[in-house]
Design a protein around this motif. Structure first.
Motif, mmCIF file in Angstrom:
data_model
loop_
_atom_site.group_PDB
_atom_site.id
_atom_site.type_symbol
_atom_site.label_atom_id
_atom_site.label_comp_id
_atom_site.label_asym_id
_atom_site.label_seq_id
_atom_site.Cartn_x
_atom_site.Cartn_y
_atom_site.Cartn_z
ATOM 1 N N ARG A 97 1.103 -1.321 -0.002
ATOM 2 C CA ARG A 97 0.019 -0.107 0.012
ATOM 3 C C ARG A 97 0.739 1.477 0.007
ATOM 4 O O ARG A 97 0.100 1.949 -1.015
ATOM 5 C CB ARG A 97 -1.276 0.050 1.429
ATOM 6 N N ALA A 98 2.406 0.955 0.834
ATOM 7 C CA ALA A 98 2.997 2.484 0.717
ATOM 8 C C ALA A 98 3.225 2.411 -0.709
ATOM 9 O O ALA A 98 3.387 3.664 -1.452
ATOM 10 C CB ALA A 98 4.194 2.282 1.968
ATOM 11 N N ILE A 99 3.854 1.639 -1.415
ATOM 12 C CA ILE A 99 4.317 1.790 -2.759
ATOM 13 C C ILE A 99 3.705 2.209 -3.484
ATOM 14 O O ILE A 99 3.432 2.992 -4.230
ATOM 15 C CB ILE A 99 5.052 0.375 -3.300
ATOM 16 N N ARG A 100 1.950 1.167 -3.491
ATOM 17 C CA ARG A 100 1.314 2.281 -4.525
ATOM 18 C C ARG A 100 0.206 3.562 -4.112
ATOM 19 O O ARG A 100 0.980 4.469 -4.895
ATOM 20 C CB ARG A 100 -0.123 1.524 -4.056
ATOM 21 N N ASP A 101 1.005 4.470 -2.713
ATOM 22 C CA ASP A 101 0.050 5.538 -2.510
ATOM 23 C C ASP A 101 1.586 6.568 -3.422
ATOM 24 O O ASP A 101 1.453 7.580 -3.676
ATOM 25 C CB ASP A 101 0.350 5.667 -1.191
ATOM 26 N N LYS A 102 2.552 6.136 -2.965
ATOM 27 C CA LYS A 102 4.392 6.485 -3.766
ATOM 28 C C LYS A 102 3.661 7.039 -4.982
ATOM 29 O O LYS A 102 4.382 7.959 -5.683
ATOM 30 C CB LYS A 102 5.723 6.263 -3.058
ATOM 31 N N PHE A 103 3.585 6.083 -5.447
ATOM 32 C CA PHE A 103 3.571 5.497 -7.051
ATOM 33 C C PHE A 103 2.582 6.735 -7.497
ATOM 34 O O PHE A 103 2.640 7.700 -8.804
ATOM 35 C CB PHE A 103 3.416 4.562 -7.340
ATOM 36 N N ASN A 104 1.395 6.305 -6.752
ATOM 37 C CA ASN A 104 0.197 8.134 -7.261
ATOM 38 C C ASN A 104 -0.213 8.846 -7.012
ATOM 39 O O ASN A 104 0.098 9.766 -7.655
ATOM 40 C CB ASN A 104 -0.776 6.787 -6.755
ATOM 41 N N LYS A 105 1.394 9.093 -5.746
ATOM 42 C CA LYS A 105 1.948 10.645 -5.344
ATOM 43 C C LYS A 105 2.812 11.318 -6.620
ATOM 44 O O LYS A 105 2.398 12.260 -7.381
ATOM 45 C CB LYS A 105 2.215 10.841 -4.346
ATOM 46 N N ASP A 106 3.696 10.126 -7.302
ATOM 47 C CA ASP A 106 4.206 10.523 -7.937
ATOM 48 C C ASP A 106 3.713 10.894 -9.417
ATOM 49 O O ASP A 106 4.246 12.225 -10.336
ATOM 50 C CB ASP A 106 5.566 9.527 -8.698
ATOM 51 N N ILE A 107 2.680 9.889 -9.765
ATOM 52 C CA ILE A 107 2.076 10.638 -11.177
ATOM 53 C C ILE A 107 1.263 10.984 -10.835
ATOM 54 O O ILE A 107 0.475 11.079 -12.056
ATOM 55 C CB ILE A 107 1.831 9.082 -11.940
ATOM 56 N N GLN A 108 0.448 11.421 -9.639
ATOM 57 C CA GLN A 108 -0.880 12.463 -9.884
ATOM 58 C C GLN A 108 -0.998 13.559 -11.079
ATOM 59 O O GLN A 108 -2.223 13.619 -12.152
ATOM 60 C CB GLN A 108 -0.622 12.911 -8.687
ATOM 61 N N ASP A 109 0.098 14.466 -11.274
ATOM 62 C CA ASP A 109 0.545 15.569 -11.999
ATOM 63 C C ASP A 109 0.467 15.464 -13.342
ATOM 64 O O ASP A 109 1.081 16.559 -13.794
ATOM 65 C CB ASP A 109 1.220 16.350 -11.327
ATOM 66 N N MET A 110 1.636 13.656 -13.553
ATOM 67 C CA MET A 110 1.875 13.856 -15.137
ATOM 68 C C MET A 110 1.542 13.322 -16.373
ATOM 69 O O MET A 110 0.078 13.166 -16.383
ATOM 70 C CB MET A 110 2.711 12.564 -14.913
ATOM 71 N N THR A 111 0.948 13.590 -17.291
ATOM 72 C CA THR A 111 0.291 14.131 -19.058
ATOM 73 C C THR A 111 0.677 12.123 -19.003
ATOM 74 O O THR A 111 1.740 11.453 -19.190
ATOM 75 C CB THR A 111 1.005 14.838 -20.041
ATOM 76 N N LEU A 112 0.455 11.918 -20.231
ATOM 77 C CA LEU A 112 0.221 10.153 -20.646
ATOM 78 C C LEU A 112 2.061 9.947 -20.817
ATOM 79 O O LEU A 112 2.338 9.081 -20.680
ATOM 80 C CB LEU A 112 -0.660 9.951 -21.148
ATOM 81 N N GLU A 113 2.175 10.989 -21.072
ATOM 82 C CA GLU A 113 3.445 10.208 -22.208
ATOM 83 C C GLU A 113 4.611 10.796 -20.866
ATOM 84 O O GLU A 113 5.641 9.922 -21.173
ATOM 85 C CB GLU A 113 4.084 11.775 -23.202
ATOM 86 N N GLU A 114 4.812 11.869 -20.284
ATOM 87 C CA GLU A 114 5.128 11.052 -18.658
ATOM 88 C C GLU A 114 5.052 10.223 -18.103
ATOM 89 O O GLU A 114 6.289 9.762 -17.519
ATOM 90 C CB GLU A 114 4.945 12.757 -17.964
ATOM 91 N N GLU A 115 3.760 10.064 -17.934
ATOM 92 C CA GLU A 115 3.590 8.968 -17.421
ATOM 93 C C GLU A 115 4.427 7.563 -17.754
ATOM 94 O O GLU A 115 4.882 6.650 -17.323
ATOM 95 C CB GLU A 115 2.314 8.294 -16.571
ATOM 96 N N GLN A 116 4.382 7.694 -18.952
ATOM 97 C CA GLN A 116 5.159 6.533 -20.013
ATOM 98 C C GLN A 116 6.550 6.432 -19.697
ATOM 99 O O GLN A 116 6.884 5.404 -19.275
ATOM 100 C CB GLN A 116 4.350 6.684 -21.281
#
Length: 52
Positions: free
Chosen positions: A17-36
């Protein structure tokens, strides 16, 4: 033995859950290209980890 297994499973779930939360926080404001690009970078990092 059952209590040990339950504690271990709870610990693993907590870490995941901690990993998932960090991941979600990291990609929250990214565009699709940035996420890729982020996922490609993380994937390369995981492939080079000692577990593989």
């Amino acid at each position: 033995m059952i209590k040990e297994k339950i504690k271990t499973q709870k610990g693993i779930v907590k870490k995941l859950r901690a990993i998932r939360d960090k991941f979600n926080k990291d990609i929250q404001d990214m565009t699709l290209e940035e996420e890729q690009k982020y996922l490609e970078k993380m994937s390369a990092k995981w492939k080079n980890s000692p577990q593989h």
